[in-house]
Write a protein that holds these residues in place. Structure first.
Motif, PDB file in Angstrom:
ATOM      1  N   THR A 135       0.829  -1.210   0.000  1.00 44.06           N
ATOM      2  CA  THR A 135       0.000   0.000   0.000  1.00 44.06           C
ATOM      3  C   THR A 135       0.862   1.258   0.000  1.00 44.06           C
ATOM      4  O   THR A 135       0.592   2.217  -0.739  1.00 44.06           O
ATOM      5  N   TYR A 136       1.920   1.265   0.823  1.00 41.95           N
ATOM      6  CA  TYR A 136       2.842   2.403   0.853  1.00 41.95           C
ATOM      7  C   TYR A 136       3.526   2.586  -0.495  1.00 41.95           C
ATOM      8  O   TYR A 136       3.650   3.705  -1.012  1.00 41.95           O
ATOM      9  N   GLU A 138       2.532   1.718  -3.456  1.00 45.96           N
ATOM     10  CA  GLU A 138       1.584   2.192  -4.452  1.00 45.96           C
ATOM     11  C   GLU A 138       1.430   3.717  -4.383  1.00 45.96           C
ATOM     12  O   GLU A 138       1.414   4.400  -5.413  1.00 45.96           O
ATOM     13  N   SER A 139       1.360   4.254  -3.162  1.00 46.09           N
ATOM     14  CA  SER A 139       1.213   5.711  -3.012  1.00 46.09           C
ATOM     15  C   SER A 139       2.450   6.444  -3.512  1.00 46.09           C
ATOM     16  O   SER A 139       2.351   7.507  -4.121  1.00 46.09           O
ATOM     17  N   GLU A 142       2.415   6.487  -7.290  1.00 47.12           N
ATOM     18  CA  GLU A 142       1.439   7.468  -7.777  1.00 47.12           C
ATOM     19  C   GLU A 142       2.005   8.889  -7.695  1.00 47.12           C
ATOM     20  O   GLU A 142       1.727   9.729  -8.560  1.00 47.12           O
ATOM     21  N   ASP A 143       2.825   9.151  -6.672  1.00 46.41           N
ATOM     22  CA  ASP A 143       3.489  10.462  -6.555  1.00 46.41           C
ATOM     23  C   ASP A 143       4.438  10.695  -7.729  1.00 46.41           C
ATOM     24  O   ASP A 143       4.491  11.802  -8.288  1.00 46.41           O
TER      25      ASP A 143
END
Length: 205
Positions: A135-136, A138-139, A142-143
């Protein structure tokens, strides 16, 4: 899903993690190249003087998003090392679980039953850790995608400014082309990693 299937799935997940880590090299290399390109473009813009006046702030933007991308990628690298270790732990845990299950078929030893419960709990705990790191990651990816959208916009703007730079136009045009190419490579690596993450997440459910 049988225990053998679960062990095989753990190995496939480990391979996906390895692919994610490998793609990070591409992202970091291209981000560093962008930073170097910004420095070279700044030198050319200075030599061009007033004819490349509009190009100077563009080099600052290139510097900013390349430095930010490098920073994020290094943070991802640290997280990926953790992801790699956790994925390896899942493989080892699944393998040990399979051996215990094979032993349990030929013995009703209470010690084996106890170990099975302990290994199952440890496997569930490790899988949750893997999901959290994913999850981390993926973020972060996306950045970087947002940074590359900015890079593509800057490439278009820099092309316009380069056309007004007289004899330095060709040199500055090559900067614009490089930004476009680097952004595409980074976006491609990010997309590949997001696909791997989606497959990982689906396999862990």
């Amino acid at each position: 899903m049988t225990r053998n299937d679960e062990a095989a799935q753990a190995v496939r997940n480990f391979v996906r993690v390895a692919n994610i880590v490998a793609n990070l090299d591409t992202i970091l290399i291209e981000a560093k190249n962008l930073s170097l390109t910004a420095k070279n473009a700044r030198v050319v813009a200075l030599r061009a003087g007033d004819s490349a006046f509009g190009f100077k702030p563009i080099t600052n933007f290139i510097d900013e998003f390349s430095d930010l991308t490098i920073k994020i990628t290094k943070q991802i690298s640290q997280l990926s090392s953790q992801l790699f270790s956790i994925a390896l732990a899942v493989v080892r845990c699944s393998d040990f679980q399979q051996h215990l299950n094979n032993c349990a078929k030929s013995s009703d030893n209470k010690a084996i039953s106890h170990l099975q419960r302990e290994v199952n709990l440890e496997l569930m705990k490790t899988i949750k850790q893997l999901e959290s790191v994913i999850t981390y990651l993926e973020s972060y990816f996306e950045d970087i995608q947002k940074q590359m959208r900015s890079a593509e916009y800057i490439a278009v703007t820099s092309r316009v400014e380069a056309s007004n730079a007289g004899e330095f136009s060709e040199s500055l045009q090559s900067v614009s082309d490089f930004i476009t190419g680097a952004a595409k490579k980074i976006k491609s690596a990010i997309n590949d990693n997001l696909k791997e993450i989606n497959q990982l997440r689906g396999a862990l459910r």
